[in-house]
Design a protein around this motif. Structure first.
Motif, PDB file in Angstrom:
ATOM      1  N   UNK A 299       4.685  -0.329   2.283  1.00 53.41           N
ATOM      2  CA  UNK A 299       5.720  -0.706   1.304  1.00 53.41           C
ATOM      3  C   UNK A 299       6.274   0.576   0.694  1.00 53.41           C
ATOM      4  N   UNK A 300       6.976   1.328   1.521  1.00 53.00           N
ATOM      5  CA  UNK A 300       7.468   2.626   1.075  1.00 53.00           C
ATOM      6  C   UNK A 300       8.534   2.491  -0.008  1.00 53.00           C
ATOM      7  N   UNK A 301       9.270   1.386   0.026  1.00 46.83           N
ATOM      8  CA  UNK A 301      10.324   1.151  -0.954  1.00 46.83           C
ATOM      9  C   UNK A 301       9.824   0.142  -1.986  1.00 46.83           C
TER      10      UNK A 301
ATOM     11  N   UNK B 152       1.419  -2.203  -4.668  1.00 51.49           N
ATOM     12  CA  UNK B 152       0.908  -0.869  -4.941  1.00 51.49           C
ATOM     13  C   UNK B 152       1.550  -0.291  -6.196  1.00 51.49           C
ATOM     14  N   UNK B 153       2.779  -0.660  -6.471  1.00 53.24           N
ATOM     15  CA  UNK B 153       3.463  -0.153  -7.657  1.00 53.24           C
ATOM     16  C   UNK B 153       4.514  -1.168  -8.099  1.00 53.24           C
ATOM     17  N   UNK B 154       5.312  -0.782  -9.056  1.00 51.29           N
ATOM     18  CA  UNK B 154       6.406  -1.608  -9.566  1.00 51.29           C
ATOM     19  C   UNK B 154       7.627  -0.708  -9.696  1.00 51.29           C
ATOM     20  N   UNK B 155       8.796  -1.112  -9.222  1.00 53.47           N
ATOM     21  CA  UNK B 155       9.968  -0.242  -9.314  1.00 53.47           C
ATOM     22  C   UNK B 155      10.418  -0.069 -10.760  1.00 53.47           C
ATOM     23  N   UNK B 156      11.076   1.039 -11.066  1.00 54.69           N
ATOM     24  CA  UNK B 156      11.543   1.272 -12.436  1.00 54.69           C
ATOM     25  C   UNK B 156      12.500   0.180 -12.889  1.00 54.69           C
ATOM     26  N   UNK B 157      12.122  -0.496 -13.939  1.00 52.95           N
ATOM     27  CA  UNK B 157      12.952  -1.518 -14.579  1.00 52.95           C
ATOM     28  C   UNK B 157      12.567  -1.569 -16.048  1.00 52.95           C
ATOM     29  N   UNK B 158      13.426  -2.053 -16.912  1.00 49.95           N
ATOM     30  CA  UNK B 158      13.049  -2.179 -18.322  1.00 49.95           C
ATOM     31  C   UNK B 158      11.779  -3.019 -18.470  1.00 49.95           C
TER      32      UNK B 158
ATOM     33  N   UNK C 289       0.801  -1.224   0.000  1.00 50.38           N
ATOM     34  CA  UNK C 289       0.000   0.000   0.000  1.00 50.38           C
ATOM     35  C   UNK C 289       0.832   1.271   0.000  1.00 50.38           C
ATOM     36  N   UNK C 290       2.132   1.170  -0.245  1.00 45.88           N
ATOM     37  CA  UNK C 290       2.934   2.383  -0.271  1.00 45.88           C
ATOM     38  C   UNK C 290       3.270   2.887   1.124  1.00 45.88           C
TER      39      UNK C 290
ATOM     40  N   UNK D 281     -11.736  -1.871  11.079  1.00 42.56           N
ATOM     41  CA  UNK D 281     -10.331  -1.854  11.483  1.00 42.56           C
ATOM     42  C   UNK D 281     -10.123  -2.701  12.729  1.00 42.56           C
ATOM     43  N   UNK D 282      -9.130  -3.605  12.699  1.00 48.55           N
ATOM     44  CA  UNK D 282      -8.856  -4.441  13.872  1.00 48.55           C
ATOM     45  C   UNK D 282      -7.426  -4.292  14.388  1.00 48.55           C
ATOM     46  N   UNK D 283      -6.496  -3.820  13.565  1.00 43.83           N
ATOM     47  CA  UNK D 283      -5.112  -3.685  14.034  1.00 43.83           C
ATOM     48  C   UNK D 283      -4.386  -2.671  13.164  1.00 43.83           C
ATOM     49  N   UNK D 284      -3.434  -1.964  13.810  1.00 44.21           N
ATOM     50  CA  UNK D 284      -2.615  -0.994  13.081  1.00 44.21           C
ATOM     51  C   UNK D 284      -1.267  -0.896  13.773  1.00 44.21           C
ATOM     52  N   UNK D 285      -0.252  -1.433  13.133  1.00 47.80           N
ATOM     53  CA  UNK D 285       1.120  -1.320  13.613  1.00 47.80           C
ATOM     54  C   UNK D 285       1.810  -0.262  12.785  1.00 47.80           C
ATOM     55  N   UNK D 286       2.079   0.916  13.362  1.00 50.54           N
ATOM     56  CA  UNK D 286       2.659   2.005  12.564  1.00 50.54           C
ATOM     57  C   UNK D 286       3.936   1.590  11.851  1.00 50.54           C
ATOM     58  N   UNK D 287       4.072   2.080  10.627  1.00 48.21           N
ATOM     59  CA  UNK D 287       5.222   1.818   9.762  1.00 48.21           C
ATOM     60  C   UNK D 287       5.381   0.331   9.425  1.00 48.21           C
ATOM     61  N   UNK D 288       4.326  -0.451   9.612  1.00 46.95           N
ATOM     62  CA  UNK D 288       4.424  -1.883   9.296  1.00 46.95           C
ATOM     63  C   UNK D 288       3.197  -2.362   8.518  1.00 46.95           C
ATOM     64  N   UNK D 289       2.038  -2.419   9.192  1.00 45.27           N
ATOM     65  CA  UNK D 289       0.856  -2.964   8.523  1.00 45.27           C
ATOM     66  C   UNK D 289      -0.409  -2.528   9.246  1.00 45.27           C
ATOM     67  N   UNK D 290      -1.520  -2.658   8.529  1.00 45.98           N
ATOM     68  CA  UNK D 290      -2.846  -2.331   9.055  1.00 45.98           C
ATOM     69  C   UNK D 290      -3.800  -3.429   8.605  1.00 45.98           C
TER      70      UNK D 290
END
Length: 522
Positions: free
Chosen positions: A229-231, A248-254, A26-27, A198-207
């Protein structure tokens, strides 16, 4: 941390997912789960699972009934009436009534809420005056004549059902706000009305969200985990290891290499989104210096960026509004058809006109939020500014919440990562961000002529006249050099074969309630 602990953590991140839990990349960490204050894609993805508005959208992005089973517009186009379904419930089992929905809208437009998307609802009677504190929320043009009817009074023609897809239009449970304040968004406090709770939220990890037993339809997937998934490169590794069903996305690759590796799991589609570099017009060195701002724009080789840096179907942008927006012809910079060599020569001339040169090089910061694709893009842009203009560029990388706060305050930012993903299929949704009073006016543009063109579009008698005024507004924005357009997005995801119901749509919205997980073969 001990090596054994690190190993356990990595195993948990990359372990194969459970059959009935959907694992979604989810970014960045969501900045909030307050529906009225959500400013970005990250929280919007989650809120579409937790909440439902009067109107909803299906897997293909088409309008469908939400809390309202039907709606109609009056003959004069000034009154929208929404008829609620019978038996609406909050996730705690309490009845959800029209009066509560109206009270939620009043909270959304109250000045203290500072809702970032409120500007898009200025067609509602008194909405702007309420948001500015000139009228009390009770005078907002939304009423409930009975427990199952909502009436909106509008002052101009507006496609209201499409706007009601925005998170600001979701009903917030006000008793929780009163009891817990800002903490009403935490697990155990958050009461919602959508397919999940909403049942759980671990900051900087998962929700984690689970099925809402009081929602009218049973979601096929009982539990969804939104992974931070910031990276993008790390997200790709987790997908390959079986730890994510979709990214959420795909990193730049050919692109050919990605297609060879992932085949039909790679989903790339047209997307109503634009990436630009924002320019702080309230602070030096960019304040009162349109020649310098244009030089920075001219110096960027967008063809090279989209071909070699992003490389996933993006197209060069020379304007704000992407192609494909309904009933609209986008504007573009007059030099968009020049060769890159011609643009760079003009960039150097504008740079000198702005008072800069080899003996006085521009020193500028380019700020962006943590992201592998954004890092690559900003490194390339900084290199182009150095090579073409001789500018001295400092890159500033910030965690998402810090970046958003700095961008909004317009104090320390100079050039920064901008961009907009359409909330609705409408050119105005992009342009309204630059209104002088706009909460999302990160550049700080103060241009009465631009504001007047938006007002003229709002007062236009038909769609054709409205589109003409919006086109003039976009051309005015570009002439002011208020932003540096870079490219138009594509949506790009990796989706495992056992995820069914994932459909491409222009807004790239994928509520979990429409997805299914294929049962493993026995």
């Amino acid at each position: 941390m001990k090596a054994s602990s690190v190993a356990l953590l990595l195993m948990s991140l990359c372990a194969p997912v459970a059959a009935q839990t959907l694992e979604r990349g989810n970014g960045p960490e969501p900045s909030t789960l307050d529906a009225h204050r959500c400013p970005e894609v990250t929280c919007g993805n989650i809120l579409r699972d937790l909440y439902e508005g009067l109107v909803a959208e299906d897997a293909h992005g088409r309008l469908i009934p939400g809390m309202a089973e039907r709606w109609e517009l009056s003959a004069d186009g000034r009154r929208w009436t929404f008829h609620l379904r019978d038996g609406l419930r909050w996730s705690n089992g309490e009845a959800l009534t029209a009066e509560q929905i109206v009270a939620s809208f009043r909270r959304a437009f109250a000045p203290a809420t500072a809702a970032p998307f409120a500007v898009h609802f200025d067609a509602i009677a008194n909405a702007t005056a309420v948001q500015q504190g000139k009228l009390p929320p009770e005078q907002l043009g939304i009423s409930a004549p009975d427990a199952r009817t909502i009436v909106f009074r509008v002052e101009r023609s507006v496609a209201l059902p499409q706007l009601l897809l925005l998170p600001i239009a979701y009903p917030v449970y006000l008793p929780a706000v009163a009891n817990f304040g800002a903490q009403h968004t935490r697990p155990g406090h958050l009461v919602s009305n959508g397919a999940y709770r909403l049942v759980a939220w671990t900051p900087q990890a998962q929700l984690t969200v689970e099925r809402n037993a009081h929602f009218r339809d049973v979601a096929p997937i009982p539990r969804v985990r939104f992974q931070v998934t910031e990276d993008a490169a790390s997200e790709l590794q987790r997908f390959q290891a079986g730890g994510l069903h979709l990214t959420e996305t795909v990193p730049p690759q050919p692109l050919p290499q990605l297609r060879a590796r992932f085949g039909t799991q790679l989903r790339i589609s047209p997307y109503l989104g634009a990436m630009w570099i924002g320019l702080n017009l309230q602070q030096p060195p960019l304040k009162n210096n349109p020649a310098l701002r244009e030089a920075l724009s001219l110096a960027i080789d967008r063809d090279k960026l989209t071909r070699y840096i992003t490389g996933l179907g993006e197209s060069p942008a020379y304007g704000l509004v992407p192609p494909g927006v309904s009933d609209y012809r986008p504007a573009s910079q007059p030099w968009s058809r020049a060769t890159q060599a011609q643009r760079e020569a003009l960039a150097q001339r504008r740079y000198r006109e702005a008072g800069y040169g080899a003996d006085r090089p521009l020193q500028i910061e380019l700020r962006y939020n943590t992201s592998t694709p954004l890092r690559r893009m900003n490194l390339a842009i900084a290199a182009m500014w150095r090579e073409v203009l001789g500018a001295r560029v400092t890159l500033r990388n910030e965690e998402w919440k810090v970046f958003v706060g700095n961008r909004k305050q317009r104090v320390i930012t100079q050039a920064f990562r901008g961009g907009w993903i359409a909330d609705v299929d409408d050119a105005r949704n992009f342009l309204a961000n630059f209104h002088s009073d706009g909460v999302t006016n990160w550049s700080g543009l103060q241009d009465p002529a631009f504001d007047a063109l938006l007002a003229a579009a709002d007062a236009a008698p038909d769609l054709s006249a409205r589109a003409q005024q919006l086109h003039r507004a976009e051309a005015r924005l570009l002439a002011q050099q208020a932003i540096v357009p870079v490219y138009f997005y594509t949506s790009k995801h990796l989706v495992r074969p056992d995820v069914l119901g994932f459909e491409a749509n222009p807004l790239d919205h994928h509520p979990s309630r429409f997805l299914r997980l294929q049962e493993p073969k026995r």
